[in-house]
Design a protein around this motif. Structure first.
Motif, PDB file in Angstrom:
ATOM      1  N   ALA A   2       0.833  -1.198   0.000  1.00 14.40           N
ATOM      2  CA  ALA A   2       0.000   0.000   0.000  1.00 14.40           C
ATOM      3  C   ALA A   2       0.873   1.254   0.000  1.00 14.40           C
ATOM      4  O   ALA A   2       1.935   1.280   0.619  1.00 14.40           O
ATOM      5  CB  ALA A   2      -0.891   0.000   1.229  1.00 14.40           C
ATOM      6  N   PRO A   3       0.444   2.274  -0.723  1.00 19.38           N
ATOM      7  CA  PRO A   3       1.184   3.538  -0.693  1.00 19.38           C
ATOM      8  C   PRO A   3       1.185   4.133   0.708  1.00 19.38           C
ATOM      9  O   PRO A   3       0.308   3.841   1.521  1.00 19.38           O
ATOM     10  CB  PRO A   3       0.425   4.437  -1.667  1.00 19.38           C
ATOM     11  CG  PRO A   3      -0.374   3.517  -2.515  1.00 19.38           C
ATOM     12  CD  PRO A   3      -0.647   2.308  -1.680  1.00 19.38           C
ATOM     13  N   SER A   4       2.164   4.968   0.989  1.00 14.76           N
ATOM     14  CA  SER A   4       2.301   5.527   2.334  1.00 14.76           C
ATOM     15  C   SER A   4       1.112   6.392   2.716  1.00 14.76           C
ATOM     16  O   SER A   4       0.761   6.473   3.892  1.00 14.76           O
ATOM     17  CB  SER A   4       3.595   6.325   2.440  1.00 14.76           C
ATOM     18  OG  SER A   4       3.563   7.387   1.506  1.00 14.76           O
ATOM     19  N   SER A   5       0.462   7.042   1.737  1.00 13.29           N
ATOM     20  CA  SER A   5      -0.696   7.861   2.080  1.00 13.29           C
ATOM     21  C   SER A   5      -1.850   6.993   2.565  1.00 13.29           C
ATOM     22  O   SER A   5      -2.598   7.393   3.467  1.00 13.29           O
ATOM     23  CB  SER A   5      -1.133   8.694   0.873  1.00 13.29           C
ATOM     24  OG  SER A   5      -1.513   7.847  -0.189  1.00 13.29           O
ATOM     25  N   ASP A   6      -2.004   5.783   2.010  1.00 13.82           N
ATOM     26  CA  ASP A   6      -3.053   4.880   2.466  1.00 13.82           C
ATOM     27  C   ASP A   6      -2.770   4.394   3.881  1.00 13.82           C
ATOM     28  O   ASP A   6      -3.685   4.285   4.702  1.00 13.82           O
ATOM     29  CB  ASP A   6      -3.184   3.691   1.528  1.00 13.82           C
ATOM     30  CG  ASP A   6      -3.745   4.084   0.167  1.00 13.82           C
ATOM     31  OD1 ASP A   6      -4.311   5.199   0.058  1.00 13.82           O
ATOM     32  OD2 ASP A   6      -3.610   3.287  -0.777  1.00 13.82           O
ATOM     33  N   ILE A   7      -1.529   4.097   4.155  1.00 13.81           N
ATOM     34  CA  ILE A   7      -1.158   3.642   5.490  1.00 13.81           C
ATOM     35  C   ILE A   7      -1.389   4.749   6.502  1.00 13.81           C
ATOM     36  O   ILE A   7      -1.930   4.514   7.593  1.00 13.81           O
ATOM     37  CB  ILE A   7       0.307   3.160   5.502  1.00 13.81           C
ATOM     38  CG1 ILE A   7       0.444   1.909   4.632  1.00 13.81           C
ATOM     39  CG2 ILE A   7       0.771   2.868   6.923  1.00 13.81           C
ATOM     40  CD1 ILE A   7       1.861   1.462   4.406  1.00 13.81           C
ATOM     41  N   LEU A   8      -1.020   5.974   6.157  1.00 13.35           N
ATOM     42  CA  LEU A   8      -1.242   7.106   7.049  1.00 13.35           C
ATOM     43  C   LEU A   8      -2.733   7.307   7.289  1.00 13.35           C
ATOM     44  O   LEU A   8      -3.159   7.546   8.425  1.00 13.35           O
ATOM     45  CB  LEU A   8      -0.622   8.373   6.455  1.00 13.35           C
ATOM     46  CG  LEU A   8      -0.773   9.650   7.281  1.00 13.35           C
ATOM     47  CD1 LEU A   8      -0.033   9.513   8.598  1.00 13.35           C
ATOM     48  CD2 LEU A   8      -0.260  10.842   6.498  1.00 13.35           C
ATOM     49  N   PHE A   9      -3.543   7.178   6.243  1.00 10.59           N
ATOM     50  CA  PHE A   9      -4.989   7.316   6.392  1.00 10.59           C
ATOM     51  C   PHE A   9      -5.536   6.256   7.334  1.00 10.59           C
ATOM     52  O   PHE A   9      -6.359   6.550   8.211  1.00 10.59           O
ATOM     53  CB  PHE A   9      -5.662   7.219   5.020  1.00 10.59           C
ATOM     54  CG  PHE A   9      -7.157   7.213   5.082  1.00 10.59           C
ATOM     55  CD1 PHE A   9      -7.848   8.374   5.369  1.00 10.59           C
ATOM     56  CD2 PHE A   9      -7.867   6.043   4.874  1.00 10.59           C
ATOM     57  CE1 PHE A   9      -9.222   8.373   5.442  1.00 10.59           C
ATOM     58  CE2 PHE A   9      -9.232   6.033   4.940  1.00 10.59           C
ATOM     59  CZ  PHE A   9      -9.921   7.200   5.230  1.00 10.59           C
ATOM     60  N   LEU A  10      -5.081   5.015   7.177  1.00 12.72           N
ATOM     61  CA  LEU A  10      -5.563   3.941   8.037  1.00 12.72           C
ATOM     62  C   LEU A  10      -5.132   4.131   9.480  1.00 12.72           C
ATOM     63  O   LEU A  10      -5.848   3.751  10.408  1.00 12.72           O
ATOM     64  CB  LEU A  10      -5.080   2.591   7.512  1.00 12.72           C
ATOM     65  CG  LEU A  10      -5.712   2.147   6.192  1.00 12.72           C
ATOM     66  CD1 LEU A  10      -5.053   0.861   5.704  1.00 12.72           C
ATOM     67  CD2 LEU A  10      -7.208   1.960   6.351  1.00 12.72           C
ATOM     68  N   LEU A  11      -3.971   4.723   9.683  1.00 15.32           N
ATOM     69  CA  LEU A  11      -3.522   4.974  11.049  1.00 15.32           C
ATOM     70  C   LEU A  11      -4.291   6.117  11.709  1.00 15.32           C
ATOM     71  O   LEU A  11      -4.531   6.099  12.910  1.00 15.32           O
ATOM     72  CB  LEU A  11      -2.021   5.273  11.057  1.00 15.32           C
ATOM     73  CG  LEU A  11      -1.102   4.101  10.739  1.00 15.32           C
ATOM     74  CD1 LEU A  11       0.337   4.569  10.668  1.00 15.32           C
ATOM     75  CD2 LEU A  11      -1.252   2.998  11.772  1.00 15.32           C
TER      76      LEU A  11
END
Length: 79
Positions: A2-11
């Protein structure tokens, strides 16, 4: 992966959900279909733009060297 923006969103999603008080937003509910389609289209455009920029920056450029313009009289195969 997953792109880092998706990971940040999920966090950040549980944090945002914890800070939202029930009944605080008027008009909250399931997102409308046109809004989801618009978000998906915007995400697609941004993703393609990023891929295009990376492709343009990563492709080797063929630059003619100065050696290609020279003619060598005593070297076979060089002109």
């Amino acid at each position: 992966m997953a792109p880092s923006s998706d990971i940040l969103f999920l966090l950040l999603l549980p944090v945002a959900a914890a800070l939202t008080t029930p009944g605080s937003c008027s008009g909250c509910g399931p997102p409308s279909l046109p809004m989801l389609v618009g978000l998906m289209a915007a995400d697609l455009v941004v993703s393609l733009l990023i891929v295009a920029v990376v492709f343009v920056c990563a492709c080797p450029r063929r630059r003619p060297t100065q050696e290609e313009d020279k003619i060598y009289m005593n070297m076979p195969g060089r002109g």
